[in-house]
Design an enzyme around this catalytic site. Structure first.
Site, PDB file in Angstrom:
ATOM      1  N   ASP A 279     -47.008 -14.003  15.749  1.00  0.00           N
ATOM      2  CA  ASP A 279     -47.323 -12.595  15.491  1.00  0.00           C
ATOM      3  C   ASP A 279     -47.317 -11.824  16.801  1.00  0.00           C
ATOM      4  OD1 ASP A 279     -48.144 -10.161  14.587  1.00  0.00           O
ATOM      5  OD2 ASP A 279     -50.011 -10.856  13.672  1.00  0.00           O
TER       6      ASP A 279
ATOM      7  N   CYS B 267     -55.827 -10.441   6.547  1.00  0.00           N
ATOM      8  CA  CYS B 267     -57.048  -9.625   6.634  1.00  0.00           C
ATOM      9  C   CYS B 267     -57.184  -9.094   8.057  1.00  0.00           C
ATOM     10  CB  CYS B 267     -58.282 -10.436   6.246  1.00  0.00           C
ATOM     11  SG  CYS B 267     -58.621 -11.876   7.278  1.00  0.00           S
TER      12      CYS B 267
ATOM     13  N   THR C 280     -55.808 -18.675  13.527  1.00  0.00           N
ATOM     14  CA  THR C 280     -55.227 -17.858  14.601  1.00  0.00           C
ATOM     15  C   THR C 280     -55.530 -18.427  15.987  1.00  0.00           C
ATOM     16  OG1 THR C 280     -55.449 -15.886  13.256  1.00  0.00           O
ATOM     17  CG2 THR C 280     -55.193 -15.545  15.616  1.00  0.00           C
TER      18      THR C 280
ATOM     19  N   ASP D  11     -53.390 -15.927   5.206  1.00  0.00           N
ATOM     20  CA  ASP D  11     -53.897 -15.781   6.577  1.00  0.00           C
ATOM     21  C   ASP D  11     -55.271 -15.120   6.464  1.00  0.00           C
ATOM     22  OD1 ASP D  11     -54.140 -15.372   9.339  1.00  0.00           O
ATOM     23  OD2 ASP D  11     -52.961 -13.530   9.290  1.00  0.00           O
TER      24      ASP D  11
ATOM     25  N   GLU E  21     -43.939 -12.246  12.852  1.00  0.00           N
ATOM     26  CA  GLU E  21     -44.580 -11.088  12.240  1.00  0.00           C
ATOM     27  C   GLU E  21     -44.546  -9.895  13.191  1.00  0.00           C
ATOM     28  OE1 GLU E  21     -48.238 -12.421  10.403  1.00  0.00           O
ATOM     29  OE2 GLU E  21     -49.086 -10.428  10.683  1.00  0.00           O
TER      30      GLU E  21
ATOM     31  N   ARG F  23     -55.498  -5.558  20.752  1.00  0.00           N
ATOM     32  CA  ARG F  23     -56.938  -5.392  20.975  1.00  0.00           C
ATOM     33  C   ARG F  23     -57.607  -6.728  21.213  1.00  0.00           C
ATOM     34  NH1 ARG F  23     -59.817  -5.337  15.585  1.00  0.00           N
ATOM     35  NH2 ARG F  23     -58.539  -6.604  14.237  1.00  0.00           N
TER      36      ARG F  23
ATOM     37  N   ASP G 139     -58.347 -16.210   7.866  1.00  0.00           N
ATOM     38  CA  ASP G 139     -59.201 -17.070   8.682  1.00  0.00           C
ATOM     39  C   ASP G 139     -60.379 -16.342   9.332  1.00  0.00           C
ATOM     40  OD1 ASP G 139     -57.678 -15.619  10.453  1.00  0.00           O
ATOM     41  OD2 ASP G 139     -57.279 -17.288  11.804  1.00  0.00           O
TER      42      ASP G 139
ATOM     43  N   LYS H  35     -50.611 -15.678  18.453  1.00  0.00           N
ATOM     44  CA  LYS H  35     -50.546 -14.288  18.905  1.00  0.00           C
ATOM     45  C   LYS H  35     -49.761 -14.198  20.217  1.00  0.00           C
ATOM     46  CE  LYS H  35     -53.094 -12.182  15.759  1.00  0.00           C
ATOM     47  NZ  LYS H  35     -52.511 -11.172  14.859  1.00  0.00           N
TER      48      LYS H  35
ATOM     49  N   LYS I 212     -51.332 -19.415  13.416  1.00  0.00           N
ATOM     50  CA  LYS I 212     -50.777 -18.088  13.687  1.00  0.00           C
ATOM     51  C   LYS I 212     -50.919 -17.853  15.180  1.00  0.00           C
ATOM     52  CE  LYS I 212     -50.518 -13.646  11.836  1.00  0.00           C
ATOM     53  NZ  LYS I 212     -51.424 -13.016  11.056  1.00  0.00           N
TER      54      LYS I 212
HETATM   55 MG    MG Z   1     -50.200  -9.323  11.987  1.00  0.00          MG
END
Ligand code: MG
Length: 362
Positions: free
Chosen positions: A190, A295, A135, A320, A218, A24, A322, A162, A160
């Site tokens: 992730d 979160c 992230t 995590d 992840e 998303r 953030d 993506k 992190k």
């Molecule tokens: Mg995740």
């Protein structure tokens, strides 16, 4: 101290830049705030963002669960009997983990206020400074490299990343990010379910062979594909963390017993709140497994609850949290305090939240 009422309001906080994953994209945190009132008068706060792509919940379902199933079950009961109230909450409706998390959090907040102590202390924790990762959203490699440079210049030591769209492009993204970050920065990848098991194994071996030095990966595969997750976990050296595959304590039990992942990312919105997150921690601890506290796109209300939990649970070794850093404003006074990547909480009772601006009460 009797519970006298529950109300729900909407809160919208614009992000500094759009948050993009394989699942998303959003440019705002749009969430539901729950206020439980009790004699005293005391208030307990909780929060439930409608993360339909992950928990299946919408604003309407969250409001419906709270108003038609949960409120009537709790109003008039004693806020000090926390476990009894949490049992009632758990059995009030099947599923609806974020709606339950909001009420579970508000009950814990009220409980802390009843005892005049911060929640982390009542959960058995000592005050610590947590360190969150930051992230880097899913974008073209050059943009992710620029975002990485920016994050590193702001002092973040763990990022992190993506990925999870096209595996070949993902490898270009990771190479660009590592080059931009330099060797000293921790990279967590992730994929948000974006790969099939074979793609995941190929991608992770590419990272390993290319010396990209990735700390963990992840949720490489679809949430439902536990066998695929196990196949990936067994085929690579890099630790694999379950996120979307691990919602409830029962999910965690299956993952742990079948050794389908090396770690679990615990989020209050998936577990259904603090008590059920603690159940996951207990099982992970028994299995010698470490956890991350994460979160959704949440405001500081529920992120504060996650921070209190992390201070009390030694199996939570990674953080995590953030989302509040990604916001362009903070309507929440009190609660967790951020300074760069560092998070701490105050010693005010419960969650320590003083007030929340801009809530549109329904
Ligand atoms: Mg995740």
């Amino acid at each position: 101290m009797k519970i006298t009422g529950i109300r729900i309001g909407r809160l919208a906080i614009p992000l500094i830049k759009p948050f993009k994953t394989a699942l998303r994209s959003t440019d705002v945190i749009a969430t539901n705030i729950i206020e439980l009132t009790a004699e005293g008068p005391f208030s307990g706060y909780g929060e439930a963002p409608p993360t339909a792509a992950i928990t299946g919940e919408t604003d309407g379902s969250i409001r419906g669960a709270v108003e038609t199933r949960i409120a009537s079950a709790l109003i008039g009961r004693n806020a000090e009997n926390l476990n009894e109230l949490l049992d009632i909450l758990e059995h009030s409706v099947v599923g609806n983990s974020s709606a339950k998390a909001a009420v579970d959090t508000a009950l814990h907040d009220l409980w802390g206020k009843c005892h005049g102590r911060p929640l982390y202390q009542l959960l058995g924790g000592g005050k610590k400074i947590l360190s969150t990762d930051y992230t880097i959203s899913l974008n073209p490699p050059e943009e992710m490299a620029r975002d990485t440079l920016d994050a590193v210049s702001k002092g973040y030591k763990a990022l992190k990343i993506k990925v999870g769209s096209d595996p070949r492009l993902d490898m270009a993204r990771l190479s660009a990010v590592r080059e931009s970050a330099g060797p000293g920065i921790l990279l967590r990848v992730d994929a948000n379910q974006g790969w099939n098991p074979k793609e995941a194994i190929r991608a992770i071996k590419f990272m390993e062979d290319g010396g990209l030095s990735v700390e963990l990966v992840e949720q490489p595969v679809a949430a439902w594909d536990i066998e695929g997750l196990k196949q990936v976990t067994e085929a690579v050296d890099t630790p694999i963390m379950a996120d979307e595959s691990a919602h409830s304590p029962r999910d965690a039990l299956r993952l742990i017993a079948s050794r389908s992942a090396d770690m679990i990312n615990i989020k209050l919105m998936k577990s259904g709140g603090i008590r059920r997150a603690r159940a996951i921690c207990a099982m992970a601890g028994a299995a010698g497994m470490e956890c991350m506290i994460g979160c959704m796109m949440e405001s500081k209300v529920s992120v504060t609850a996650a921070a209190h939990l992390a201070m009390a649970e030694s199996v939570i070794s990674r953080c995590d949290l953030d989302a509040p850093i990604l916001c362009s404003e903070d309507p929440v006074a009190g609660g967790a305090e951020y300074s760069g990547a560092s998070i701490t909480v105050t010693d005010a009772p419960g969650l320590g939240i003083e007030s929340i601006k801009n809530i549109a009460w329904l």
